[in-house]
Write a protein that holds these residues in place. Structure first.
Motif, mmCIF file in Angstrom:
data_model
loop_
_atom_site.group_PDB
_atom_site.id
_atom_site.type_symbol
_atom_site.label_atom_id
_atom_site.label_comp_id
_atom_site.label_asym_id
_atom_site.label_seq_id
_atom_site.Cartn_x
_atom_site.Cartn_y
_atom_site.Cartn_z
ATOM 1 N N VAL A 1 -17.535 12.294 -34.916
ATOM 2 C CA VAL A 1 -17.698 13.719 -35.198
ATOM 3 C C VAL A 1 -17.124 13.957 -36.589
ATOM 4 O O VAL A 1 -16.043 13.472 -36.918
ATOM 5 C CB VAL A 1 -16.940 14.603 -34.175
ATOM 6 N N PHE A 2 -17.861 14.687 -37.421
ATOM 7 C CA PHE A 2 -17.385 15.095 -38.738
ATOM 8 C C PHE A 2 -17.319 16.614 -38.769
ATOM 9 O O PHE A 2 -18.215 17.282 -38.258
ATOM 10 C CB PHE A 2 -18.344 14.618 -39.835
ATOM 11 N N TRP A 3 -16.261 17.156 -39.364
ATOM 12 C CA TRP A 3 -16.194 18.607 -39.525
ATOM 13 C C TRP A 3 -15.402 18.970 -40.765
ATOM 14 O O TRP A 3 -14.666 18.182 -41.323
ATOM 15 C CB TRP A 3 -15.609 19.300 -38.300
ATOM 16 N N GLU A 4 -15.592 20.217 -41.163
ATOM 17 C CA GLU A 4 -14.882 20.791 -42.297
ATOM 18 C C GLU A 4 -14.098 21.993 -41.787
ATOM 19 O O GLU A 4 -14.607 22.800 -41.013
ATOM 20 C CB GLU A 4 -15.872 21.248 -43.356
ATOM 21 N N GLU B 1 -10.302 21.044 -45.504
ATOM 22 C CA GLU B 1 -10.005 19.729 -44.936
ATOM 23 C C GLU B 1 -11.308 19.173 -44.395
ATOM 24 O O GLU B 1 -12.071 19.878 -43.738
ATOM 25 C CB GLU B 1 -8.990 19.830 -43.805
ATOM 26 N N TYR B 2 -11.571 17.913 -44.685
ATOM 27 C CA TYR B 2 -12.748 17.222 -44.192
ATOM 28 C C TYR B 2 -12.270 16.096 -43.297
ATOM 29 O O TYR B 2 -11.381 15.340 -43.693
ATOM 30 C CB TYR B 2 -13.566 16.666 -45.361
ATOM 31 N N ALA B 3 -12.825 15.986 -42.110
ATOM 32 C CA ALA B 3 -12.284 15.013 -41.165
ATOM 33 C C ALA B 3 -13.379 14.329 -40.369
ATOM 34 O O ALA B 3 -14.416 14.931 -40.069
ATOM 35 C CB ALA B 3 -11.312 15.703 -40.214
ATOM 36 N N TYR B 4 -13.138 13.086 -40.047
ATOM 37 C CA TYR B 4 -13.947 12.303 -39.120
ATOM 38 C C TYR B 4 -13.056 11.858 -37.981
ATOM 39 O O TYR B 4 -11.925 11.436 -38.202
ATOM 40 C CB TYR B 4 -14.473 11.014 -39.774
ATOM 41 N N VAL B 5 -13.567 11.941 -36.769
ATOM 42 C CA VAL B 5 -12.949 11.287 -35.621
ATOM 43 C C VAL B 5 -13.954 10.249 -35.148
ATOM 44 O O VAL B 5 -15.127 10.558 -34.944
ATOM 45 C CB VAL B 5 -12.626 12.276 -34.485
#
Length: 57
Positions: A25-28, A36-40
């Motif tokens: 999952v990618f989100w901003e 913040e930009y993140a990948y789980v």
């Protein structure tokens, strides 16, 4: 994973899917003038997850 991101206030899920059996999952997340930009990433055939995150102002 997707439901957890959806439950976060102020975040907008951008992308989710699977690559080579690894779900991600990618989100901003934006607050004030910072983002913040993140990948789980859930690692295939394991009990391991990885969080990758970057901040910008």
């Amino acid at each position: 994973m997707v439901r957890a991101v959806d439950a976060c206030g102020g975040s907008a899920r951008q992308l989710h899917g699977e690559h080579d059996g690894n779900r991600f999952v990618f989100w901003e997340y934006t607050q004030d003038d910072a983002s913040e930009y993140a990948y789980v990433i859930e690692v295939k055939n394991s009990s391991t997850g990885v969080l990758l995150s970057a901040n910008s102002q």
